[in-house]
Design a protein around this motif. Structure first.
Motif, PDB file in Angstrom:
ATOM      1  N   GLU A 277       5.553  -0.593 -14.232  1.00 63.06           N
ATOM      2  CA  GLU A 277       4.524   0.191 -13.793  1.00 63.06           C
ATOM      3  C   GLU A 277       5.196   1.641 -13.279  1.00 63.06           C
TER       4      GLU A 277
ATOM      5  N   SER B 205      -0.958   7.922  -8.526  1.00 65.25           N
ATOM      6  CA  SER B 205      -2.156   8.522  -8.625  1.00 65.25           C
ATOM      7  C   SER B 205      -2.309   9.233  -7.189  1.00 65.25           C
TER       8      SER B 205
ATOM      9  N   THR C 237      -2.495  -9.398 -10.903  1.00 63.28           N
ATOM     10  CA  THR C 237      -2.070  -9.238 -12.014  1.00 63.28           C
ATOM     11  C   THR C 237      -1.371 -10.487 -12.915  1.00 63.28           C
TER      12      THR C 237
ATOM     13  N   LEU D 159      -1.022   0.451  -6.465  1.00 66.49           N
ATOM     14  CA  LEU D 159      -1.205   0.696  -8.093  1.00 66.49           C
ATOM     15  C   LEU D 159      -1.941  -0.602  -8.503  1.00 66.49           C
ATOM     16  N   ALA D 160      -1.715  -1.784  -8.209  1.00 73.02           N
ATOM     17  CA  ALA D 160      -2.449  -2.713  -8.739  1.00 73.02           C
ATOM     18  C   ALA D 160      -3.947  -2.952  -8.505  1.00 73.02           C
TER      19      ALA D 160
ATOM     20  N   GLU E 277      -5.612  -0.323  -7.488  1.00 74.06           N
ATOM     21  CA  GLU E 277      -6.198   0.622  -8.283  1.00 74.06           C
ATOM     22  C   GLU E 277      -6.776   0.409  -9.465  1.00 74.06           C
ATOM     23  N   LYS E 278      -6.112  -0.179 -10.166  1.00 71.18           N
ATOM     24  CA  LYS E 278      -6.187  -0.672 -11.532  1.00 71.18           C
ATOM     25  C   LYS E 278      -7.263  -1.491 -11.710  1.00 71.18           C
ATOM     26  N   ARG E 279      -7.544  -2.409 -10.639  1.00 69.83           N
ATOM     27  CA  ARG E 279      -8.923  -3.182 -10.437  1.00 69.83           C
ATOM     28  C   ARG E 279      -9.964  -2.372  -9.882  1.00 69.83           C
TER      29      ARG E 279
END
Length: 376
Positions: free
Chosen positions: A173, A276, A162, A74-75, A77-79
């Protein structure tokens, strides 16, 4: 799924207490977004001071790994990054130049054992030891279970991406938005809910296996893997709140069976969640299988989860995760076990405090899985 399978699960659960030495345990089964079976019975300690309920918390050792992997994914993907991103894009001093995050999460980087001494309690020490390590193998040359180093291997990129430790990001999250009672770094407010763990006892047959032969052989890769980084080796140490609070992403998760099973509902896409489609795909997709250089048996891994290995004909060599070849999950040392079956929309979790001597699911959990899929 029918009533007969669930009744057999209940009967097997009860039999664990009658004949298999269970002290306290929980089972949770979810199907297509709903928890359809939730069992909790026994005691939080041998002295029978606190009754075990479905809300009891317990350390689950390596059943933590997929949750930690999902947090890293997830970390990334957010980048705008993902499993095929090279680790060095985030961690420049990572010692395996050609490794992607998918390789890292599927135990292909050859960093399971460290030559440089480092304490599990000192994150920076472990990072330095990893950066100095010459890989025992490289991606494409096989795989071997990173039992303990996995925690730092996922935590360090999360910190770089992060500015937060992995356990904090997991809670903010994923866990808190989903209402999961599972922590990688347990707050003091929850300490009174944690059951006491009891170590498993060895039998002569246990030491005949390839894994335990190597585990007990001085200097073997298996023995070095389970000693790297050093510290937190005994079950008694895991009963210390210091260990619960530390937030070790490889083995330090504490939670309920319901939370674990609900996480896998999210991982298979059966419920809406912060995970996701790309994160779910990474957790579910088989990346490597074959002889595990650490566990000394065939294993298969996705980016963070374990699957049952299959033979050349596509037939499962064992059914720790049920009959479907695409089912995935992860065990924890001593017996805890959880997985999701995307084909059926089913997820399962079992937690307990009387450990067995194993790194793979033991008799008490596999009997429940067999009952669930009509194998009994």
């Amino acid at each position: 799924m029918g009533a007969s399978e669930f009744e057999t699960v209940v009967q097997s659960f009860e039999e664990n207490f009658r004949t298999r030495g269970e002290i306290g345990a929980s089972v949770s089964i979810w199907w297509k977004g709903e928890e359809i079976l939730s069992l909790g019975k026994g005691w939080c300690e041998k002295g029978e001071k606190r009754a075990w309920t479905k809300d009891t918390l317990v350390p689950v050792y390596s059943a933590t790994k997929p949750l930690a992997a999902a947090t890293l994914l997830l970390a990334l993907e957010k980048r705008g990054l993902g499993v095929e991103t090279m680790v060095r894009e985030v961690w420049p001093a990572f010692p395996v130049e050609e490794a992607s995050f998918g390789d890292l999460l599927s135990h292909q980087c050859g960093l399971s054992a460290l030559d440089q001494a480092a304490s599990i309690w000192e994150h920076d020490e472990v990072v330095a030891a990893i950066e100095a390590q010459v890989p025992a193998w490289r991606p494409g040359q096989g795989h071997g279970y990173h039992a303990r180093t996995f925690g730092t291997l996922v935590d360090e990129p999360v910190r770089r991406l992060t500015g937060k430790v992995l356990g904090q990001l997991w809670w903010e999250e994923i866990a808190q938005p989903m209402g999961l009672e599972f922590w990688i770094g347990l707050p003091e407010s929850e300490w009174a809910r944690v059951a006491e763990l009891y170590p498993g006892k060895a039998s002569a047959g246990d030491f005949a296996s390839g894994f335990y032969h190597e585990f007990n052989r001085e200097g073997s890769l298996t023995r070095r893997t389970f000693g790297s980084p050093r510290g937190l080796r005994s079950v008694q140490e895991m009963n210390d709140p210091k260990a619960w609070a530390a937030g070790f992403p490889a083995s330090g998760g504490v939670g309920t069976a319901t939370a674990l099973a609900k996480f896998y509902q999210a991982a298979i896409g059966a419920i809406e969640s912060p995970l996701s489609e790309s994160v779910r795909k990474a957790l579910a997709t088989r990346r490597v299988e074959g002889d595990d250089q650490v566990l000394i048996q065939p294993t298969a891994f996705s980016a963070g989860c374990q699957l049952d290995p299959v033979d050349a004909d596509g037939t499962k060599e064992r059914e720790l995760y049920g009959p479907d070849a695409e089912a995935f999950g992860h065990p924890g040392a001593g017996g805890s076990h959880a997985f999701g079956d995307p084909e059926l929309g089913l997820s399962f979790a079992y937690t307990m405090n009387q450990m067995e001597l194993n790194v793979m699911p033991g008799r008490r959990s596999t009997t429940l899985v067999d009952a669930l899929f009509g194998k009994l």
